[in-house]
Design a protein around this motif. Structure first.
Motif, PDB file in Angstrom:
ATOM      1  N   PRO A 143      -9.807 -11.341   2.507  1.00  0.00           N
ATOM      2  CA  PRO A 143     -10.368 -12.746   1.667  1.00  0.00           C
ATOM      3  C   PRO A 143     -12.015 -12.555   1.827  1.00  0.00           C
ATOM      4  O   PRO A 143     -12.887 -13.093   0.915  1.00  0.00           O
ATOM      5  CB  PRO A 143     -10.237 -13.917   2.657  1.00  0.00           C
ATOM      6  N   THR A 144     -12.558 -11.709   2.760  1.00  0.00           N
ATOM      7  CA  THR A 144     -13.884 -11.593   2.982  1.00  0.00           C
ATOM      8  C   THR A 144     -14.293 -10.589   1.765  1.00  0.00           C
ATOM      9  O   THR A 144     -15.159 -10.723   1.114  1.00  0.00           O
ATOM     10  CB  THR A 144     -14.313 -10.787   4.221  1.00  0.00           C
ATOM     11  N   GLU A 186      -8.598  -4.887   8.557  1.00  0.00           N
ATOM     12  CA  GLU A 186      -7.792  -5.812   9.290  1.00  0.00           C
ATOM     13  C   GLU A 186      -7.523  -6.801   8.196  1.00  0.00           C
ATOM     14  O   GLU A 186      -8.273  -6.758   7.005  1.00  0.00           O
ATOM     15  CB  GLU A 186      -8.874  -6.270  10.197  1.00  0.00           C
ATOM     16  N   THR A 213      -5.967  -5.159   0.037  1.00  0.00           N
ATOM     17  CA  THR A 213      -4.626  -5.391   0.823  1.00  0.00           C
ATOM     18  C   THR A 213      -3.963  -4.120   0.872  1.00  0.00           C
ATOM     19  O   THR A 213      -3.495  -3.747   2.038  1.00  0.00           O
ATOM     20  CB  THR A 213      -3.931  -6.321   0.219  1.00  0.00           C
ATOM     21  N   ASN A 217      -7.903 -10.013   7.843  1.00  0.00           N
ATOM     22  CA  ASN A 217      -8.950 -10.898   7.540  1.00  0.00           C
ATOM     23  C   ASN A 217     -10.152 -10.309   6.608  1.00  0.00           C
ATOM     24  O   ASN A 217     -10.953 -11.238   6.285  1.00  0.00           O
ATOM     25  CB  ASN A 217      -9.539 -11.611   8.799  1.00  0.00           C
ATOM     26  N   SER A 218     -10.044  -9.101   6.468  1.00  0.00           N
ATOM     27  CA  SER A 218     -10.931  -8.487   5.718  1.00  0.00           C
ATOM     28  C   SER A 218     -10.759  -8.773   4.041  1.00  0.00           C
ATOM     29  O   SER A 218     -11.750  -8.482   3.316  1.00  0.00           O
ATOM     30  CB  SER A 218     -11.086  -6.793   5.747  1.00  0.00           C
TER      31      SER A 218
END
Length: 134
Positions: free
Chosen positions: A25-26, A20, A57, A22-23
């Motif tokens: 930046p995590t 996903e 990414t 948002n993964s």
């Protein structure tokens, strides 16, 4: 079996992230903490952060895999595994395009990077060792 983080004399850290957006930046934040724990700092830390972001990414965007696993070795090598069968390839991009530069960055900042296929289980790994600036 204990988690890799709990093994005595560990030589690497690993973590799996869902595919996903948002993964990214995590994963970048996690990789930063791991690299700092391994003594990486300054410009080299920035290079790790950038390349982990790029490769994760690509895994999230192009692999069609439910997740990807990032492994950071005490020896400095980083591996990003996903279940995708399609290998990364260079793409033509406009100067103002937001994407398409991942392999260019790897060539510049981690010459000798590798793309490995897992013929048994399927999937691939992008493996790199950032170079130290002189």
């Amino acid at each position: 079996m204990p988690a890799i983080e709990d093994l005595p004399g560990q030589t690497s850290e690993a973590r799996t992230f869902t595919s996903e957006p948002n993964s990214v930046p995590t994963a970048r934040s996690w990789a930063t903490k791991v690299c700092e724990g391994f003594g990486v700092a300054g410009d080299l830390l920035d290079t790790y952060r950038l390349l982990v972001s790029e490769v994760v990414t690509n895994a999230v965007t192009h692999s069609q895999s439910p997740d990807c696993t990032v492994v950071i070795g005490l020896d400095g090598w980083v591996e990003v595994w996903d279940e995708g069968r399609e290998l990364p390839r260079k793409r033509e991009h406009d100067l103002e395009a937001e994407g398409g530069r991942g392999l260019d960055l790897l060539e510049l900042l981690a010459p000798g990077y590798q793309v490995l296929q897992d013929g048994t289980r399927g999937g691939k790994c992008v493996r790199f060792l950032p170079k130290v600036s002189v």
